[in-house]
Design an enzyme around this catalytic site. Structure first.
Site, PDB file in Angstrom:
ATOM      1  CB  CYS A   2      -0.885   0.028   1.231  1.00 20.16           C
ATOM      2  SG  CYS A   2      -1.950  -1.399   1.352  1.00 20.16           S
ATOM      3  NE  ARG A  27       4.517   1.775  -1.308  1.00 20.63           N
ATOM      4  CZ  ARG A  27       5.343   1.930  -0.283  1.00 20.63           C
ATOM      5  NH1 ARG A  27       6.447   2.619  -0.456  1.00 20.63           N
ATOM      6  NH2 ARG A  27       5.077   1.420   0.890  1.00 20.63           N
ATOM      7  CD1 TRP A  74      -0.137  -5.853  -3.576  1.00 18.89           C
ATOM      8  CD2 TRP A  74      -0.188  -6.670  -1.492  1.00 18.89           C
ATOM      9  NE1 TRP A  74       0.302  -7.150  -3.619  1.00 18.89           N
ATOM     10  CE2 TRP A  74       0.282  -7.675  -2.356  1.00 18.89           C
ATOM     11  CE3 TRP A  74      -0.306  -6.956  -0.136  1.00 18.89           C
ATOM     12  CZ2 TRP A  74       0.637  -8.944  -1.912  1.00 18.89           C
ATOM     13  CZ3 TRP A  74       0.039  -8.209   0.318  1.00 18.89           C
ATOM     14  CH2 TRP A  74       0.509  -9.192  -0.567  1.00 18.89           C
ATOM     15  CG  ASN A 105       1.958   0.241   4.038  1.00 16.61           C
ATOM     16  OD1 ASN A 105       1.686  -0.949   3.891  1.00 16.61           O
ATOM     17  ND2 ASN A 105       3.179   0.726   3.872  1.00 16.61           N
ATOM     18  N   GLY A 106      -0.153  -1.603   6.163  1.00 16.77           N
ATOM     19  CA  GLY A 106       0.208  -2.487   7.277  1.00 16.77           C
ATOM     20  C   GLY A 106      -0.948  -3.425   7.601  1.00 16.77           C
ATOM     21  CD  GLU A 484      17.040 -13.125  -8.838  1.00 10.37           C
ATOM     22  OE1 GLU A 484      16.422 -13.577  -7.866  1.00 10.37           O
ATOM     23  OE2 GLU A 484      16.807 -12.011  -9.340  1.00 10.37           O
ATOM     24  CE  LYS A 488      13.648 -11.086 -10.725  1.00 10.95           C
ATOM     25  NZ  LYS A 488      14.491 -10.833  -9.577  1.00 10.95           N
ATOM     26  CD  GLU A 491       9.631 -10.965  -9.261  1.00  5.27           C
ATOM     27  OE1 GLU A 491      10.781 -11.280  -9.616  1.00  5.27           O
ATOM     28  OE2 GLU A 491       9.413 -10.235  -8.297  1.00  5.27           O
ATOM     29  CG  HIS A 507      19.310 -37.143  -5.336  1.00  4.39           C
ATOM     30  ND1 HIS A 507      19.676 -38.360  -4.810  1.00  4.39           N
ATOM     31  CD2 HIS A 507      20.462 -36.514  -5.669  1.00  4.39           C
ATOM     32  CE1 HIS A 507      21.003 -38.453  -4.811  1.00  4.39           C
ATOM     33  NE2 HIS A 507      21.496 -37.351  -5.329  1.00  4.39           N
ATOM     34  CE  LYS A 607      11.593  -2.611  -6.354  1.00 10.49           C
ATOM     35  NZ  LYS A 607      12.317  -3.677  -7.073  1.00 10.49           N
TER      36      LYS A 607
HETATM   37  O1  M6R Z   1      13.279  -4.815  -0.550  1.00  7.70           O
HETATM   38  P1  M6R Z   1      13.843  -6.184  -0.342  1.00  7.70           P
HETATM   39  O2  M6R Z   1      15.144  -6.390  -1.037  1.00  7.70           O
HETATM   40  O3  M6R Z   1      13.920  -6.568   1.100  1.00  7.70           O
HETATM   41  O4  M6R Z   1      12.798  -7.162  -1.029  1.00  7.70           O
HETATM   42  C1  M6R Z   1      12.931  -8.545  -0.884  1.00  7.70           C
HETATM   43  C2  M6R Z   1      12.041  -9.256  -1.859  1.00  7.70           C
HETATM   44  O5  M6R Z   1      10.701  -8.922  -1.621  1.00  7.70           O
HETATM   45  C3  M6R Z   1      12.383  -8.929  -3.312  1.00  7.70           C
HETATM   46  O6  M6R Z   1      13.716  -9.199  -3.586  1.00  7.70           O
HETATM   47  C4  M6R Z   1      11.498  -9.763  -4.260  1.00  7.70           C
HETATM   48  O7  M6R Z   1      11.776 -11.104  -4.134  1.00  7.70           O
HETATM   49  C5  M6R Z   1      11.704  -9.273  -5.694  1.00  7.70           C
HETATM   50  N1  M6R Z   1      10.494  -8.695  -6.209  1.00  7.70           N
HETATM   51  C6  M6R Z   1      12.047 -10.344  -6.643  1.00  7.70           C
HETATM   52  O8  M6R Z   1      12.320  -9.846  -7.908  1.00  7.70           O
END
Ligand code: M6R
Length: 612
Positions: A2, A27, A74, A105-106, A484, A488, A491, A507, A607
């Site tokens: 949010c 965000r 959000w 927000n929260g 990673e 990516k 996501e 395995h 974000k």
């Molecule tokens: O702001 P942060 O680096 O703590 O965020 C951690 C994760 O939420 C962030 O890296 C998330 O996994 C990314 N959107 C992935 O691309």
């Protein structure tokens, strides 16, 4: 997550609130809204979905008034809908003088209990949100005769959980903001006072900003904000001028922020190395640490998501180069564990935003064990940076795409330098350190070269974008890159993907191999090349479709014929995890483009994850 904005000025604010909400779009959100005040009446506009839907509504009827609050939501409690969008309004007894609008927000953890209590007083709820208890309690306090500041203060005493809040009142041209757990900043310029979740929202409005501390309450009315700390004492905001760079958040010539951010990596990795590597001596160069690096017994690294994968790569460096016991821990797990830690251990928390709730809570848990904490952040004013004993800044600049790219590689660059610092303190020879330092110095050039693979990656991604599943394999420090790469891809393209250490294939995962699922093998030349090459062969022998990502030496010695190959620039083994981030980012980016997904704001994601 949010986003909050509030503006009190001498002009109509609806358009400025909307513009600020656009700055907060990155965000992640699923509905939005705003409320303004005119002649003791609160006017609202809310819409489900993207800001374009809200903008459309404002075209026909912009809420009037020069004071207002706005929100991108959000969803956590209650599905995304217009009804659940903020601002949430309460008006106890149907009396307009008790009306209050709230953006939040929260998460209010005791909302169910509070709701039951309020329902017993015959208060009707109109949303499924946890936020509505805040509005109802505050309106109740106003109805009981409390002025706005006291009404809010009393409400806050009842809340458990994390929040940043902004309140707008019908009876008074005042906005009140409060922070506990979630970030909030106050800004000001001529004739305008504002609140915002981050500097990006405030940059177009304010010339200077101050971050609220835990428990702070701020009142926007008149010429200057009044700030109160958790003890209720009137304090002075610690103003900081907004730097012009915080305004530079355009996409430029690029189609998406993610693409721009991928392309910025040679420069921002270079800037990060400039900060932590002495080019003359090819040695790491850090400010003085508040702990003795030479007597550390163990290093604990912790983070979430992509930042966690950066810590997994760093674990290989700290053990392999510095020879120190090191573990990388997912922060959301660490915070509920009881890790064996001692006074000679160091805990390093890595976060782009510095506001990720689980990372913050893990850092707070570790503090209670008396362990020194180092924050690696991209936001120098973030909560994590301020709470840890020391913080180091990656130089990624504003990262707008939800998918982390340049934050990841700058975290790796910084952690690579840190591993060299630990190695130096541990007595590793100058000669070895210089070899690693020189590999880091050359890295920005290698990153530039890797970007020339763009078109080739796009062509391969066109094929891969048709798959429903994908597997990424790596070994050693390339294993976190496999993780990673898979993150990516899932996501932003919504293709299911997993990252695996190549040695684990036999395995279980080998059973998945067929002629439909691409297997992306990260196989740079080096000590583990033969091992990962065998894993690729085993996949191909079972009819699997392999994309082999390697360098000239690796490709020349690979026996089989993978369906796709990508020839990467050669580099030292030490920096391979940083260089190989680029092809996996580009692959995910182009797969998403080919599938037509929302690259910069993937569905359901935020974000910065400021709630648990
Ligand atoms: O702001 P942060 O680096 O703590 O965020 C951690 C994760 O939420 C962030 O890296 C998330 O996994 C990314 N959107 C992935 O691309």
């Amino acid at each position: 997550m949010c986003g909050i904005i509030a503006i009190s000025s001498d002009k109509q604010v609806a358009a400025a609130l909307l513009a600020a909400l656009k700055q907060l779009e990155y965000r992640g959100y699923d509905s939005a809204g705003l409320a303004t005040l005119e002649k003791n009446k609160i006017h609202t506009a809310r819409a489900q979905g993207k800001l374009a839907a809200l903008e459309q509504k404002l075209k026909t009827r912009a809420p009037p008034g020069s004071t207002g609050i706005g929100h991108t939501r959000w969803a956590t409690h209650g599905r995304p809908s217009e009804q659940n969008a903020h601002p949430v309004i309460a008006e106890v007894g149907g009396k307009s003088e008790n009306a209050v609008a709230v953006v939040h927000n929260g998460i209010i953890e005791n909302h169910a209990k509070l709701k039951q209590e309020l329902a017993r007083q015959n208060l009707a709820f109109h949303t499924d949100t946890d936020t509505e208890v805040i509005a109802q309690l505050t309106s109740l306090n106003l109805a009981a005769g409390l002025p706005p500041l006291e009404a809010v203060t009393e409400t806050l005493k009842r809340l458990e959980g994390a929040f940043a809040l902004a309140f707008l009142f019908s009876r008074d041209d005042t906005v009140i903001g409060a922070r506990r757990g979630s970030p909030l900043a106050v800004g000001q310029s001529d004739n305008t006072l504002a609140l915002g979740s981050d500097v990006l929202a405030l940059a177009p409005i304010a010339r200077q900003i101050a971050y609220l501390e835990e428990g702070d309450i701020v009142v926007l009315s008149g010429d200057t904000p009044r700030l109160f700390n958790a003890a209720g004492e009137n304090i002075q905001p610690q103003w900081k001028a907004i730097s012009p760079s915080s305004l530079q958040i355009g996409k430029g010539q690029y189609q998406h922020f993610m693409q721009k951010e991928i392309y910025e990596q040679p420069a921002v990795v270079g800037e990060t190395l400039d900060s932590f590597l002495d080019p003359a001596r090819l040695r790491a160069s850090f400010p003085e640490f508040p702990f003795d690096t030479g007597s550390l017994r163990k290093v604990l690294l912790s983070a979430c998501g992509t930042a966690y994968y950066a810590t997994v790569a760093a674990q290989y460096w700290i053990e392999g180069v510095a020879g120190l016991p090191c573990s990388a821990e997912i922060a959301s797990e660490l915070r509920y564990r009881d890790p064996a830690l001692g006074g000679t251990d160091l805990a390093v928390f890595v976060s782009q935003s510095g506001e990720t709730m689980d990372t913050l809570e893990a850092a707070r848990m570790v503090a209670r064990a008396g362990v020194s904490r180092l924050a690696v952040v991209n936001q120098g004013e973030s909560t994590l940076a301020r709470e840890c004993e020391m913080s180091l800044l990656t130089r990624a600049g504003a990262e707008i795409g939800v998918a982390s790219t340049k934050a990841f590689t700058t975290q790796l660059a910084l952690l690579g330098c840190f591993a060299l610092e630990l190695a130096r303190a541990g007595g590793v020879s100058d000669e070895r350190l210089r070899a690693y330092g020189s590999a880091l110095m050359e890295l920005p050039s290698r990153l530039y070269e890797a970007l020339t693979l763009d078109e080739r990656v796009s062509a391969i991604a066109a094929d891969i974008s048709r798959a429903r599943h994908a597997l990424y394999l790596g070994r050693g420090a390339m294993y976190p890159l496999a993780l990673e790469g898979a993150l990516k891809l899932k996501e932003i393209s919504y293709i299911h993907a997993e990252g695996y250490p190549g040695g684990e294939m036999k395995h279980g995962p080998l059973a998945l191999v067929d002629d439909e699922m691409p297997v992306i093998v990260l196989a740079p030349s080096g000590p583990l090349f033969g091992k990962i090459a065998s894993n690729a062969e085993e996949v191909m022998a079972r009819g699997g479709r392999v994309l082999l990502i390697s360098d000239a030496e690796g490709l020349a010695s690979f026996g089989g014929e993978p369906e796709w190959v990508l020839e990467m620039p050669s580099c030292d083994v030490f920096v391979q995890p940083i260089l190989y981030a680029l092809p996996v980012q580009l692959l995910a980016y182009y797969a998403a483009c080919h599938r037509g997904t929302d690259v910069d704001q993937p569905r359901n994601l935020a974000k910065s994850v400021t709630v648990e």
